[in-house]
Design an enzyme around this catalytic site. Structure first.
Site, short mmCIF file in Angstrom:
data_model
loop_
_atom_site.label_atom_id
_atom_site.label_comp_id
_atom_site.label_asym_id
_atom_site.label_seq_id
_atom_site.Cartn_x
_atom_site.Cartn_y
_atom_site.Cartn_z
N SER A 1 87.16 104.59 65.86
CA SER A 1 87.70 103.94 64.67
C SER A 1 88.79 104.78 64.02
O SER A 1 88.61 105.97 63.77
CB SER A 1 86.58 103.70 63.65
OG SER A 1 85.90 102.52 63.91
N ASP B 1 90.77 97.02 56.00
CA ASP B 1 90.14 98.19 56.60
C ASP B 1 91.16 99.27 56.96
O ASP B 1 91.03 99.95 57.98
CB ASP B 1 89.33 97.80 57.85
CG ASP B 1 88.29 98.86 58.21
OD1 ASP B 1 87.96 99.68 57.34
OD2 ASP B 1 87.84 98.88 59.38
N HIS C 1 86.60 102.15 56.63
CA HIS C 1 85.18 102.41 56.84
C HIS C 1 84.91 103.81 57.39
O HIS C 1 83.77 104.28 57.37
CB HIS C 1 84.54 101.34 57.75
CG HIS C 1 84.89 101.45 59.19
ND1 HIS C 1 85.90 100.70 59.77
CD2 HIS C 1 84.37 102.18 60.19
CE1 HIS C 1 85.97 100.98 61.05
NE2 HIS C 1 85.05 101.88 61.33
N GLY D 1 83.30 106.20 67.27
CA GLY D 1 84.12 107.38 67.04
C GLY D 1 85.60 107.11 67.23
O GLY D 1 86.45 107.88 66.81
#
Length: 459
Positions: free
Chosen positions: A214, A140, A110, A212
């Site tokens: 991630s 992901d 993502h 932020g």
């Protein structure tokens, strides 16, 4: 609570900051400073932090507007200027260098999803354009590659050895503050059923994770990568002490397939499963709960060939216990096509072992260019049962889009769900085929993208 789950990405300006925080715990040795012997994470972090990078992306997004604005006569009559149909959006996330020699960086799907440009910024301030190697929306996980010298890789650790209470450290770029370090403990293991990803086996931690973070690193006190930070529970968008990371035991096999094939060649058994609850166990006259109850076996599938039946309870796969349906789905989803497995099941109250071979998914797919050259570069498929929108949205899924192709330039991206063609609803590939082949002019596609919907005109 689930509505408050947020991906930890943001679009703030990147600054440069890194901190070291004291801690003590049972994972690995406690690093000490060379000068005075005080407990400190600094010696470990000095080796690890250079391997955590900032990732910024630029994405062109179609602007939804009233169809009247596309009419030249309408614009001239009301003296309206031409409006841009696209705008650029920027976002920030994090990544972890996992191979210094090849320049491979692991991050969240993502973070880079639908990005037209990906830029990786190292701790020393160097910037590099990154190339997408492969992405797997189901877990992901994504891999990008940069061409750079003098890189620092973060070594993988074994997340299977983690225990609740072990100390961990999160490193990333919360709110654009790159190389920020926070510490905490493992709050829980094997978290699933959150509805964040298709395959869920999260590490829960109270180490502060914010927008932020991630794609950033979750490391143990030895500086080994045990997880990739991915999501938080935060009603206000900030950290409240509940963060989630994808365990390294899930990241590594996905990463290997993405590097080798550009995608995850995920096989299947061909069964529908559900948790064996105490009530179901009682109804089935079983003395135990836990495990994955087979509710359906697809005709002609690998499970059918192996002799599995509805009502069987899977309690182990290759000797590893299966606690619930999600655990079985995760285990099978990481196996390559053709892998031989042994399932331990309970059938009519008796323990049995069944051998099966992971088969290739029988998912229907097609190259869109075969129907209409305007869609060249896109690959379409049916919406599978594991998709988050399965049962909620009817249409066809965009499985892949070749960068720079006509479909890409028009704005189609991997993961889009096409729900109509020229205002004609399409529920499956057959209906899409009929609508696309009959279109003589520009294609007007209605696309579901995440929680929003847009029209895309392909000339």
């Amino acid at each position: 609570m689930l509505r408050a789950l947020k991906k930890a990405t943001n679009g703030w300006l990147c600054l440069s900051l890194w901190l070291t925080m004291p801690a003590c715990g049972a994972v690995g040795h406690l690093p000490t400073t060379a000068a005075d012997g005080r407990f400190s994470l600094a010696p470990m972090l000095e080796k690890v932090v250079p391997g955590v990078v900032n990732i910024s992306t630029t994405t062109k997004v179609s602007i939804e507007q009233n169809p009247l604005f596309n009419d030249p006569f309408f614009r001239r009559f009301f003296d309206m200027p031409n409006r841009p149909r696209q705008e650029e959006r920027q976002s920030l996330g994090s990544g972890v260098i996992v191979d210094a020699g090849e320049g491979f960086v692991v991050t969240n799907n993502h973070v880079i999803e639908r990005a037209d440009q990906i830029t990786v910024t190292l701790r020393d301030g160097r910037h590099f354009d990154a190339k997408l190697v492969g992405a797997d929306p189901e877990t992901d996980v994504a891999i990008v590659r940069i061409k750079a010298d003098n890189l620092t890789a973060v070594p993988f650790g074994d997340s299977n050895n983690l225990r609740v209470g072990d100390f961990v450290v999160a490193i990333g770029s919360p709110f654009g503050l790159s190389q920020t370090v926070t510490s905490g403990i493992v709050s829980a293991l094997g978290r699933s059923g959150l509805g964040i990803e298709g395959y869920e086996d999260f590490i829960q931690t109270d180490a502060s994770i914010n927008p932020g973070n991630s794609g950033g690193a979750l490391v143990d006190l030895d500086g080994k990568l045990v997880g990739i930070n991915t999501a938080i529970v935060g009603p206000s968008g900030g950290n409240i002490g509940i963060g989630f990371a994808i365990p390294s035991s899930l990241v590594q096999p996905v990463m290997e397939q993405l590097i080798k094939y550009g995608e995850v060649q995920r096989g299947q058994l061909g069964i529908g499963v559900q948790d064996l609850t105490p009530d179901l166990a009682k109804a089935l006259h079983l003395e135990r709960s836990g495990g994955a109850l087979i509710a359906q076996v697809q005709a002609g599938s690998a499970a059918a060939k192996a002799g599995l039946r509805a009502g069987d309870v899977v309690i182990a796969l290759d000797g590893k216990p299966i606690a619930n349906a999600a655990a079985l789905r995760n285990a099978v989803g990481l196996l390559r096509i053709g892998t031989e497995v042994t399932l331990e099941i309970i059938r009519d109250g008796k323990h049995e072992k069944v051998a099966a071979q992971i088969a290739k998914p029988r998912r229907e797919r097609m190259r869109a260019a075969e129907l209409n050259q305007r869609l060249q570069g896109a690959q379409l498929g049916s919406i599978e049962t594991g998709h988050p929108l399965y049962g909620e949205v009817e249409g066809v899924e965009v499985l892949a889009v070749e960068p720079g192709s006509p479909a890409w330039m028009a704005g189609l991206r991997q993961g889009d769900i096409i729900t109509s063609v020229d205002r004609r609803p399409v529920k499956n590939l057959d209906e899409f085929r009929a609508a696309a082949e009959s279109s003589k002019e520009a294609l007007l596609l209605n696309v579901r993208r995440g929680d929003s919907a847009v029209f895309i005109a392909i000339q």
